[in-house]
Write an enzyme that holds these catalytic residues in place. Sequence first.
Site, short mmCIF file in Angstrom:
data_model
loop_
_atom_site.label_atom_id
_atom_site.label_comp_id
_atom_site.label_asym_id
_atom_site.label_seq_id
_atom_site.Cartn_x
_atom_site.Cartn_y
_atom_site.Cartn_z
N LYS A 196 0.86 -1.18 0.00
CA LYS A 196 0.00 0.00 0.00
C LYS A 196 0.89 1.23 0.00
O LYS A 196 1.71 1.42 0.90
CB LYS A 196 -0.91 0.00 1.23
CG LYS A 196 -1.76 1.25 1.30
CD LYS A 196 -2.77 1.20 2.42
CE LYS A 196 -3.55 2.50 2.49
NZ LYS A 196 -4.56 2.47 3.56
N GLU A 234 7.52 -6.84 1.50
CA GLU A 234 6.25 -6.87 2.25
C GLU A 234 5.49 -8.16 1.95
O GLU A 234 4.86 -8.75 2.84
CB GLU A 234 5.39 -5.65 1.88
CG GLU A 234 5.91 -4.33 2.40
CD GLU A 234 5.65 -4.13 3.89
OE1 GLU A 234 5.06 -5.01 4.54
OE2 GLU A 234 6.06 -3.08 4.42
N LYS A 249 -2.15 -1.56 -3.89
CA LYS A 249 -3.02 -0.38 -3.86
C LYS A 249 -2.18 0.87 -3.94
O LYS A 249 -1.20 0.98 -3.19
CB LYS A 249 -3.79 -0.41 -2.54
CG LYS A 249 -4.64 0.79 -2.29
CD LYS A 249 -5.22 0.70 -0.91
CE LYS A 249 -5.97 1.98 -0.63
NZ LYS A 249 -6.43 2.03 0.73
C1 PBG Z 1 -7.22 3.85 5.39
C2 PBG Z 1 -7.61 3.53 4.00
C3 PBG Z 1 -7.45 4.42 2.93
C4 PBG Z 1 -8.00 3.79 1.83
C5 PBG Z 1 -8.48 2.55 2.22
N1 PBG Z 1 -8.22 2.40 3.57
C6 PBG Z 1 -6.91 5.78 2.90
C7 PBG Z 1 -5.58 6.06 3.47
O1 PBG Z 1 -4.76 5.17 3.65
O2 PBG Z 1 -5.34 7.22 3.77
C8 PBG Z 1 -8.06 4.44 0.47
C9 PBG Z 1 -9.07 3.93 -0.47
C10 PBG Z 1 -9.38 4.83 -1.61
O3 PBG Z 1 -8.74 5.88 -1.83
O4 PBG Z 1 -10.32 4.49 -2.35
N2 PBG Z 1 -6.70 2.87 6.17
#
Ligand code: PBG
Length: 325
Positions: A196, A234, A249
């Site tokens: 992520k 990871e 992501k």
């Molecule tokens: C937070 C989380 C985020 C998203 C999913 N879970 C945002 C962040 O990490 O700030 C983003 C999902 C999206 O932008 O559609 N744990």
Amino acid sequence: MKLPSRPRRNRKSAPIRDFHRETWLHPSHLIYPVFIFDGDGRQPIPSMPGCDRLGRDALLEDVAKAYDQGIRSVVLFPAIAEHLKSSDGKEAKNPDGLVPETIRTLKKQWPDLLVVTDVALDPYSSDGHDGIVASDGRILNDETVEVLCGQALAQARAGADIISPSDMMDGRIGAIRTALDNEGFTEVSILAYTAKYASKFYGPFRDALDSAPKFGDKKTYQMDPANGREALRELALDEAEGADIVMVKPAGPYLDVIHRVRQATTLPVAAYQVSGEYAMLQGAVDNGWLEESAILESLIAIRRAGADIILTYFAPRVAAWLNED
Ligand code: PBG
């Protein structure tokens, strides 16, 4: 021209193109992320045109529509009232909080619907961070993991099928696996946000949940967009700690990472087409700058890169298009 090879022969008609198409998109590949709030009706999200924050009835209405189109999986993101937010995010562990209550409602209505839940503190944190913030501004890893285990257990007890940690703390997959197993939840799966990235493409999501960091950024826990190899590090950890599904992501701007993760693991790979990717595509479609079918192309590209599963806000709409064909 005398050409031994003419690739166009394999494109000359629809049946011949269908012969050797390498990648498919089907409603069963999609997970539908929904924003929920404690209340009734729907609240539009300005930076995500076409997506709303859903109150109780609206959620049932939208999930019913998605279910009718063959979507069998949703992931819940709660917008938590300001007065329930705190520096330790303890509302995340409340057995009667918005998420556990919503899990029970959904599982009662659709026992075969896979309910996926997000594990991270940001919706519950008065600091807008995924972890607990120390007085000097550092994000505390091990203390956070303890709260995340409590959050995961509250979700499992309410009936969640898949727990999905998005926080990027070290060691949380193993700790959550142990916590779940110790309470007998050996059948609850873990979908790990493995790679992520610290991405600006999450902006509209933070608008939707009113969860933007109050200070600083998320770069000490989310990954540097410049890095690919780090995703494999990871991945090795999440696999060893017991992840059932691994995720990359964002998705569209990170197809190379999806591909590398796909090649390095035998686990199912998920990819999250995030809020900013949604906003770009939907905004362009709404302005007449792109044809709507560009949305399908964006998803087939994510599948081609190697994702088995895609989280996308387009899920119900795309499922409906696929079912028309
Ligand atoms: C937070 C989380 C985020 C998203 C999913 N879970 C945002 C962040 O990490 O700030 C983003 C999902 C999206 O932008 O559609 N744990």
